[in-house]
Write an enzyme that holds these catalytic residues in place. Sequence first.
Site, mmCIF file in Angstrom:
data_model
loop_
_atom_site.group_PDB
_atom_site.id
_atom_site.type_symbol
_atom_site.label_atom_id
_atom_site.label_comp_id
_atom_site.label_asym_id
_atom_site.label_seq_id
_atom_site.Cartn_x
_atom_site.Cartn_y
_atom_site.Cartn_z
ATOM 1 C CB SER A 15 -3.892 29.982 -38.861
ATOM 2 O OG SER A 15 -5.182 30.296 -39.367
ATOM 3 C CG ASP A 227 -7.423 41.013 -42.247
ATOM 4 O OD1 ASP A 227 -7.943 42.110 -41.943
ATOM 5 O OD2 ASP A 227 -7.191 40.127 -41.397
ATOM 6 C CB THR A 228 -11.142 44.404 -43.432
ATOM 7 O OG1 THR A 228 -11.068 43.645 -42.226
ATOM 8 C CG2 THR A 228 -12.599 44.685 -43.752
ATOM 9 C CG ASN A 286 -13.793 47.127 -36.016
ATOM 10 O OD1 ASN A 286 -13.175 46.176 -36.469
ATOM 11 N ND2 ASN A 286 -13.469 48.389 -36.268
#
Length: 460
Positions: A15, A227-228, A286
């Site tokens: 989203s 985004d990170t 990660n």
Amino acid sequence: MSETYHLAIDLGASSGRAILATFNGDRIEMKELSRFRYPIMHKDGHQFWDLPVIYNYVESAIDKALAVTKERDTVLSSIGIDSWGCDVAYFTKDGRQIGLPYAYRDPHTDDAIERFSKKMSLEEVYKRTGIQLMTFNTLFQLDTIKPKADKILWIPDALAYMLTGNAVMEYTVATTSQMVNAETADLDEVLLEKIGLRRDQFGTMVQPGHLVGEYRGIPVYSVAGHDTGSAVIGIPASGDDFAFLSCGTWSLMGVELPHALITEKTREHNFSNEGGLNFSSRFLKNICGMWLFEQSRLEFENAPEDTGELVSLCEKSDCDSIINPDDPRFAHPESMTAAIREYCEETGQRVPETPADYVRVIFRSLAKRYGEVMDYLKNVCGKDIKCLHVIGGGSQNAYLMQYTADELGMDVVAGPSESTALGNLLVQVAACGLTPWDNLRNISKNSTNTITYKPCLIRK
């Protein structure tokens, strides 16, 4: 100074949100303008992103932002887009999209690392890029797909291209590909040759703050497209004696370093050197994050629908089983709860039965994994880490935060949950010349609230 208006498009792995923000010179105030969903498309046994639908949502969000600024008799000063990493879109010379981008969770790359290792040793790949080996890295996607395209662009760059007609390759998102040479800060020519692609099929490498072009007269800037990367920029930290944990569908734990750190020890522990501002390194690992919880809750019966109530079920279970969140079986199972049960059975542990059991097992296991990775991090980077800043949606999970503080034996500073959008906006205001680049963390501190969790248990 008078207030300026900026629009952040923040796209997650299922989203997205449009955040309209105001900046008064000292702080940023954010308001969610719209939220939209774009579930992974399942077609012909594969998983894709419906990029045209996402683009329509972006255009609609810009329309809403312009309506607000018009009503307030002002203008929209800038637009910036961030998204997840690794996945790419394909275009012809005249800008037409070719097919749909594969989603990183598609199993088409399950054996891609092994196949690529026959072309080049994995040790050499890591030495060149400093990036953690993961099957969905762009290097392995492109080697598997072998695309016939004139332009290959990562998702935030693809959307900026669709808005402006200008193709760029933003550094932070490009580094998630395992294709960027850590020394040259550009695509590695040898790796490109190994997968049969050319440098001119990609955009010009740019840093966060680059003006890509305009859309309806509004400047569109490259922010930290990953985004990170945006989330780390948004951390309201003082000094550099902290580690960060971006806690969402994925968890990413690391530290900021001025340059990439690539050694045999960092390779053994599978650490990544993802790009940051001014070609710095987000040295991180990660970890499978809230994906475990998100997928498990879809299978729960007779459980609260409210996330807060569901999380609080931790208190109603005494199930002490621990799983390894990074076990491959949890990557894309048909049933997450079945995969967790199977793991517990194989390791001779109590099998969870109720939603409360699953929630407790998941959060305690994540905290345990965070502790292990923190030990690795300290060992390989030699940095004096005094606290952990947690950003992203998981920072609002008080149980996970306390479990993590207990496991690490150090303060956990939780928040902001909207760090990605904030980092996106911070780059925009700096790119617009409204504040110096070295003032971004001060603005972040002025714009956010955090909660500090103290360790309640002495780590053994």
